[in-house]
Every structure is written in structure tokens, then in C-alpha cells.
Write a protein that holds these residues in place. Sequence first.
Motif, PDB file in Angstrom:
ATOM      1  N   SER A 154       0.733  -1.156  -0.019  1.00 60.48           N
ATOM      2  CA  SER A 154       0.415  -0.037  -0.107  1.00 60.48           C
ATOM      3  C   SER A 154       1.086   1.019  -0.121  1.00 60.48           C
ATOM      4  CB  SER A 154      -0.597  -0.034   1.094  1.00 60.48           C
ATOM      5  OG  SER A 154      -1.951  -1.170   1.340  1.00 60.48           O
ATOM      6  N   SER A 155       2.028   0.996   0.696  1.00 57.81           N
ATOM      7  CA  SER A 155       2.538   2.422   0.777  1.00 57.81           C
ATOM      8  C   SER A 155       3.813   2.061  -0.429  1.00 57.81           C
ATOM      9  CB  SER A 155       3.542   2.478   2.048  1.00 57.81           C
ATOM     10  OG  SER A 155       4.349   1.105   2.692  1.00 57.81           O
ATOM     11  N   ASN A 156       3.392   1.265  -0.878  1.00 55.95           N
ATOM     12  CA  ASN A 156       4.544   1.301  -2.036  1.00 55.95           C
ATOM     13  C   ASN A 156       6.235   1.191  -2.258  1.00 55.95           C
ATOM     14  OD1 ASN A 156       5.686   0.378  -4.780  1.00 55.95           O
ATOM     15  ND2 ASN A 156       5.886   2.980  -5.153  1.00 55.95           N
ATOM     16  N   VAL A 157       6.555   0.249  -0.644  1.00 58.49           N
ATOM     17  CA  VAL A 157       7.631   0.770  -0.170  1.00 58.49           C
ATOM     18  C   VAL A 157       8.642  -0.709  -0.891  1.00 58.49           C
ATOM     19  CG1 VAL A 157       9.411  -0.932   1.857  1.00 58.49           C
ATOM     20  CG2 VAL A 157       7.055   0.262   2.597  1.00 58.49           C
ATOM     21  N   GLN A 158       9.910   0.493  -0.967  1.00 57.50           N
ATOM     22  CA  GLN A 158      11.086  -0.252  -2.121  1.00 57.50           C
ATOM     23  C   GLN A 158      12.350  -0.764  -1.566  1.00 57.50           C
ATOM     24  OE1 GLN A 158      10.848   0.674  -5.604  1.00 57.50           O
ATOM     25  NE2 GLN A 158       9.251   0.088  -5.235  1.00 57.50           N
ATOM     26  N   SER A 159      12.587  -1.156  -0.164  1.00 57.98           N
ATOM     27  CA  SER A 159      12.609  -1.129   0.442  1.00 57.98           C
ATOM     28  C   SER A 159      13.937  -2.726   0.093  1.00 57.98           C
ATOM     29  CB  SER A 159      13.235  -1.860   2.000  1.00 57.98           C
ATOM     30  OG  SER A 159      12.479  -2.572   2.749  1.00 57.98           O
ATOM     31  N   TYR A 197      -9.050  -9.357  -7.384  1.00 57.97           N
ATOM     32  CA  TYR A 197     -10.155 -10.315  -6.987  1.00 57.97           C
ATOM     33  C   TYR A 197     -10.863  -9.902  -6.223  1.00 57.97           C
ATOM     34  CZ  TYR A 197      -8.683 -14.488  -4.530  1.00 57.97           C
ATOM     35  OH  TYR A 197      -7.636 -15.193  -3.735  1.00 57.97           O
ATOM     36  N   GLU A 198     -10.156  -9.426  -4.899  1.00 62.85           N
ATOM     37  CA  GLU A 198     -10.589  -9.377  -3.827  1.00 62.85           C
ATOM     38  C   GLU A 198      -9.704  -8.588  -3.248  1.00 62.85           C
ATOM     39  OE1 GLU A 198     -11.562 -11.846  -0.285  1.00 62.85           O
ATOM     40  OE2 GLU A 198     -12.374 -13.423  -1.674  1.00 62.85           O
ATOM     41  N   PRO A 199      -9.954  -7.012  -2.498  1.00 64.85           N
ATOM     42  CA  PRO A 199     -10.169  -5.909  -1.824  1.00 64.85           C
ATOM     43  C   PRO A 199      -8.751  -6.528  -0.847  1.00 64.85           C
ATOM     44  CG  PRO A 199     -11.934  -5.868  -1.763  1.00 64.85           C
ATOM     45  CD  PRO A 199     -11.932  -7.372  -2.202  1.00 64.85           C
ATOM     46  N   ASN A 200      -7.389  -6.502  -1.144  1.00 70.94           N
ATOM     47  CA  ASN A 200      -6.136  -6.609  -0.054  1.00 70.94           C
ATOM     48  C   ASN A 200      -5.408  -8.296  -0.295  1.00 70.94           C
ATOM     49  OD1 ASN A 200      -6.515  -3.920   1.117  1.00 70.94           O
ATOM     50  ND2 ASN A 200      -8.379  -4.400   2.390  1.00 70.94           N
ATOM     51  N   VAL A 201      -6.051  -8.727  -1.271  1.00 71.16           N
ATOM     52  CA  VAL A 201      -5.062  -9.997  -1.620  1.00 71.16           C
ATOM     53  C   VAL A 201      -3.737  -9.751  -2.079  1.00 71.16           C
ATOM     54  CG1 VAL A 201      -5.577 -12.172  -3.034  1.00 71.16           C
ATOM     55  CG2 VAL A 201      -7.041 -11.023  -1.568  1.00 71.16           C
ATOM     56  N   VAL A 202      -2.762 -10.943  -1.737  1.00 73.24           N
ATOM     57  CA  VAL A 202      -1.720 -10.250  -2.139  1.00 73.24           C
ATOM     58  C   VAL A 202      -1.095 -12.044  -2.688  1.00 73.24           C
ATOM     59  CG1 VAL A 202       1.266 -10.393  -1.281  1.00 73.24           C
ATOM     60  CG2 VAL A 202      -1.050  -8.618  -0.655  1.00 73.24           C
ATOM     61  N   LEU A 203      -0.452 -12.015  -3.713  1.00 70.72           N
ATOM     62  CA  LEU A 203      -0.250 -13.365  -3.941  1.00 70.72           C
ATOM     63  C   LEU A 203       1.678 -13.441  -3.452  1.00 70.72           C
ATOM     64  CD1 LEU A 203      -0.639 -16.584  -5.570  1.00 70.72           C
ATOM     65  CD2 LEU A 203      -0.261 -15.270  -7.772  1.00 70.72           C
ATOM     66  N   GLY A 204       2.201 -14.951  -2.706  1.00 74.60           N
ATOM     67  CA  GLY A 204       3.408 -14.449  -2.998  1.00 74.60           C
ATOM     68  C   GLY A 204       3.843 -15.967  -3.121  1.00 74.60           C
ATOM     69  N   LYS A 210       7.051 -21.389  -5.865  1.00 80.51           N
ATOM     70  CA  LYS A 210       7.598 -23.334  -5.740  1.00 80.51           C
ATOM     71  C   LYS A 210       5.815 -23.646  -5.817  1.00 80.51           C
ATOM     72  CE  LYS A 210       9.116 -26.902  -4.033  1.00 80.51           C
ATOM     73  NZ  LYS A 210       9.837 -28.152  -3.468  1.00 80.51           N
ATOM     74  N   LEU A 211       5.190 -22.817  -4.273  1.00 81.17           N
ATOM     75  CA  LEU A 211       3.989 -23.101  -3.422  1.00 81.17           C
ATOM     76  C   LEU A 211       3.621 -21.381  -3.813  1.00 81.17           C
ATOM     77  CD1 LEU A 211       4.934 -25.326  -1.424  1.00 81.17           C
ATOM     78  CD2 LEU A 211       4.465 -25.652  -3.224  1.00 81.17           C
ATOM     79  N   PRO A 212       2.576 -20.874  -5.124  1.00 75.91           N
ATOM     80  CA  PRO A 212       1.845 -19.963  -4.149  1.00 75.91           C
ATOM     81  C   PRO A 212       0.829 -19.913  -3.731  1.00 75.91           C
ATOM     82  CG  PRO A 212       1.180 -20.970  -6.989  1.00 75.91           C
ATOM     83  CD  PRO A 212       2.432 -21.560  -6.079  1.00 75.91           C
ATOM     84  N   LYS A 213       1.207 -18.817  -2.940  1.00 78.33           N
ATOM     85  CA  LYS A 213      -0.219 -18.418  -1.577  1.00 78.33           C
ATOM     86  C   LYS A 213      -0.777 -17.563  -1.662  1.00 78.33           C
ATOM     87  CE  LYS A 213       0.080 -19.838   3.247  1.00 78.33           C
ATOM     88  NZ  LYS A 213       0.735 -19.705   4.297  1.00 78.33           N
ATOM     89  N   VAL A 214      -1.961 -16.910  -1.251  1.00 80.46           N
ATOM     90  CA  VAL A 214      -2.285 -15.869  -1.039  1.00 80.46           C
ATOM     91  C   VAL A 214      -2.668 -16.216   0.509  1.00 80.46           C
ATOM     92  CG1 VAL A 214      -4.980 -15.488  -0.088  1.00 80.46           C
ATOM     93  CG2 VAL A 214      -4.393 -16.026  -2.814  1.00 80.46           C
ATOM     94  N   GLN A 215      -2.328 -14.474   0.051  1.00 81.27           N
ATOM     95  CA  GLN A 215      -2.232 -14.040   2.117  1.00 81.27           C
ATOM     96  C   GLN A 215      -3.453 -13.177   1.953  1.00 81.27           C
ATOM     97  OE1 GLN A 215      -0.490 -15.360   3.879  1.00 81.27           O
ATOM     98  NE2 GLN A 215       0.176 -13.703   5.603  1.00 81.27           N
ATOM     99  N   LYS A 216      -4.373 -13.072   2.404  1.00 83.54           N
ATOM    100  CA  LYS A 216      -5.586 -12.290   2.258  1.00 83.54           C
ATOM    101  C   LYS A 216      -5.504 -11.660   4.363  1.00 83.54           C
ATOM    102  CE  LYS A 216      -9.350 -10.325   2.599  1.00 83.54           C
ATOM    103  NZ  LYS A 216     -10.117  -8.804   1.472  1.00 83.54           N
ATOM    104  N   TYR A 217      -5.639  -9.943   3.786  1.00 81.04           N
ATOM    105  CA  TYR A 217      -5.731  -8.577   4.641  1.00 81.04           C
ATOM    106  C   TYR A 217      -6.851  -8.586   5.089  1.00 81.04           C
ATOM    107  CZ  TYR A 217      -0.404  -9.209   3.472  1.00 81.04           C
ATOM    108  OH  TYR A 217       0.890 -10.090   4.091  1.00 81.04           O
ATOM    109  N   HIS A 218      -7.252  -8.525   5.692  1.00 80.29           N
ATOM    110  CA  HIS A 218      -9.207  -8.478   6.140  1.00 80.29           C
ATOM    111  C   HIS A 218      -8.809  -7.262   6.962  1.00 80.29           C
ATOM    112  CE1 HIS A 218      -8.840 -12.597   5.648  1.00 80.29           C
ATOM    113  NE2 HIS A 218     -10.377 -12.504   5.916  1.00 80.29           N
TER     114      HIS A 218
END
Length: 510
Positions: free
Chosen positions: A391-396, A409-416, A420-428
Motif C-alpha cells: 500500500s505504501s509502495n515500499v521499495q526497500s 479478485y478481492e481487496p487486499n489479496v497478495v500472492l506470494g 514454487k508454491l503460490p499462496k494467497v495472503q488475505k488482509y482483512h
Amino acid sequence: MIQMVALDKIHASTYNPRKSDPKRLDLLELSLRKLGFVSPIVVDQGGEIISGHQRSFVASRMGVKMVPITIIPRMTLDERKSLNIVFNRATNDLKRSDTCQTVKEYISKYDVEAIASELPDLTPDTPEFYPCMYTKTGDSFELLKKNAGKVNQYATNMYGSLARKKIELPTVVDEEDNVVNGIGRVCYYAQHNVRPIPICRITKAQAQFANLMLNYLTMDFDIQNRYADTLRHNSFMRTRNTRAGGLGCGFYKGLWPRLKCVDTMILEGQKKDEWVGRFGDSIVDFGAGKLNNTRILRESGIQCSAFEPYFIATGEDISKTESLKIDRKFLEEIADGRKFTAIFISSVFNSVPFMADRMAIATICSALSSPDTICVCWTQGVNVGNNAAISSNVQSKTAAGQITFNIDYEPNVVLGDFSKLPKVQKYHTNREIFDIFNPVYGDIYRLDTIDGYVYMEARGTRLDVNNAEYMERLRKAIEFEFDLPYPDGTRAGLVDEAKAAFSKRLGVQI
């Protein structure tokens, strides 16, 4: 090494998560007509396309006979699927915060056709149509100095996920060594003291058009459909995230917000009295991970029933055998009718990929609840972790090194973790958690933010075996949750056993 092959010798994968868009396919055709192939199509040893689906499609409809390819080392299906995602991100000079929508909005500010009209058409199947076949060598150090203002550590780490797999792509530069596409490649190689790197040189007249086409012309992801089962079975807790000891925060922060997990290695004496006084002594650990919390509670003399569909015994490999063993024991325990004083859904919802899946979990928990059973949910909020950085576009370098990106596809969903093993991280948000539980619990009496995490306590289950709508919701939830997918293509297959257990518990046929 880049080589030329007949277009009919390569074929699309069935799992490519990009959605074709007619308008942008037309722009891609325009790009090929004006720039040709500045980068090769990437295929596996069987000719399956890993990167370049839309370019191969457009080339075919243009009548192109030959295409440049580079062949990746042999990989498993899961590795190829993961790599497909990486390519869809690592070949653009994008920021962490860029999504399909923001990229579309950026390119829409330009009259692309007008810019392209200033450039001559290239003739397919002629040498000028394949500039990537005539790559030169550039010096990564000198290119980095020349383009210092474009340094993007996020793009650097994204490209590193390809470079570590021995995949090399040319950097696109103009006649004055301005990097048009591939600043992450330049930075990566410079950081690793690799000086001679392949470059594909275009004209200065082509540079603006190439920047728009190579960095901002991108198709939407359809990952929520094409990769749905992959995201579900990859939701397991990673070994690196396993705590050294003590209860997970969701099990104690609502009672002791200033305590640390190491202070909860075992509950005894006054501490146990306080915990049991709040949550009781008959607990459900729903989404129990490696059963760390379950073991601590049991060692403290507290009855704990665990449900975990993706149990990891060692490394990062799901043991289906152990998972089914755990879950069959769980079904035996709920069938015996025992009353649960509290149900914990701790650090689960942040990795459950879809809202419907989370609502199914809430429904099942409500069916296990008595009117005074406490349901506790603990999950990451929108102002912590990768989401805050994006959200803050951190570039470190540290933040960018996590190689994640936001999907829409949803707000605040990150793929990481997609090397090898793509996983969703959802922030509520607190409201989202309320909306998940309100249909199945009548009293959401606590909804707080603790250290950036959402903490909820609810009771007053809406369980009503005479309510057709509720029972239909429960039936669907059971059919989903007890037949989850596994990486080997099989499913849990526990639906009949689960329906029998819930039917016995509730005294009604499900």
C-alpha cells in the motif's frame, strides 16, 4: 539460448492464468507489427508455453510461421504453474503496488495507436521481425549507472526468481543505452557481479511505444478460477513460519494482549485458571497447522479437538495420510456430542484464498457451537505485513525481497511464495470479519484490532436444524470443507463421514 522454431511446434498450457482481452490482443498485434519479437517465447522441453501465450496466439492469427523460443530446464507441473505466474510479473518493470487495474489505467492515458503510427511495420518471418535473435552484449555496471533513476529493487528480486532457475532474458535498450524493459535484470546481474549481459537494442523512435507495450500491456489474471485448487492446497503453514514455542497469538492475545508466545509454553497455575476461566476447557483448534497449539493445550490438561486438512510432517510436503488421520479423529470427537466451550480459527483466514471458503468455515464452526460457545477468529489486518508495504509502495530490499504482488479478485489479496508454491495472503478489515460471521452467529460482541491484527469473539450460534436455509448452508459447507483438493490431484473424500458425524451430533439427517 534463443532458437527459431515453427510456431506449430509449440502449444499453450491449459493452466495459464491470464484472461485474453480482445482490445489488448489487438494492441499486442500492433506491438508485434511495430517491434517484432524483442523477447523469446519461453517453453518447456515438450514445447508447452510457459510465457508468451498471447504473443503466440497473435502471431498465429497474423500468419507468422516461425517464432523465437528459449527452453527451460525440466520441471514438474506444479513448478511450471508457479513459473507461469512468475513470468507474468517478472518480465515487466512494475512496482509492488501495480495491479492489472492500475496498469490498464496507466496505459489508457496514452494514444497508443497514434504513437505506433509513427513507426514502420515490420514484415513477419524476416530478420527485422526477430530482434531478440540478434542480441548484443552490454555491461550491467555501465547500464546501471546510466539508468540509476530507474532502479527498482522489487523488479530486481522478481527477476532473480527466474535467474536462479537458469532462465535468461535479454534486456531491451535504445540506441543510447536507456533501459526500456528489464531494469530488474540489469540490477540483479550488477548485484551479482555479472557484467556481460544480453541486450536487445531497439531504435530511439521505438522506445516510448516499446515501454508501453512491454511494461504496461498486460492481461488480467483469472487466478481465482484457473488456480483455485492450487491456492487451496498451498494454504498450509510454511515451515519457516512455525513458532519456536508457545501458543499462537490468536489463542491468548484477546486475554493477555501484552504477553509473548514464549510465555505460553504451558498453561499452569493462575495462568491456566485465567485462560480456562475465559475460554473453558473443551476447545476446537480449527486449522491446526502443525498442531502446536493443540499439543500445548493438551499438555496443559485442556481437551482440544484439532482439524487440519493440510498437515505438514516434514519440509513443505503435505501428508495426506496424516491429514486424514487427524480429520477422521476430529469427526469421531464431534460425533460423540461433546460440548465445546471455545472454537479458535487462529491465523487461518489470512491464507484461505476465497471469501466463500471462509464463510464455509464459519458455518461449520457455528454448527459445532452451543449458544454459549465462544468462537474466536484472529487474522492479519490491512495495516500489517506485505499489505502495508504494498500500500505504501515500499521499495526497500527487505520488503521487495519477499516477491509478492497484489491481485484484484478481492481487496487486499497478495500472492506470494510463487517460485514454487503460490499462496494467497488475505488482509482483512474488521467489517469483512463481521460479514463472515454475522450470518451464523447472533452476537459478535468483540471486534478489535490488536497489533494490526483483527481479533473477534462471537457467540450465540444461529444453528437451527429446522431452518432450511441454515441447513442448506451447512450441507454445502461440509461438502466443500471435507473434500478439499490435494497436490496429487486427489481430494479428501471425507464428505460422507462428515455428514454422518454432523447428523449424529445434531440429531438430524444432513
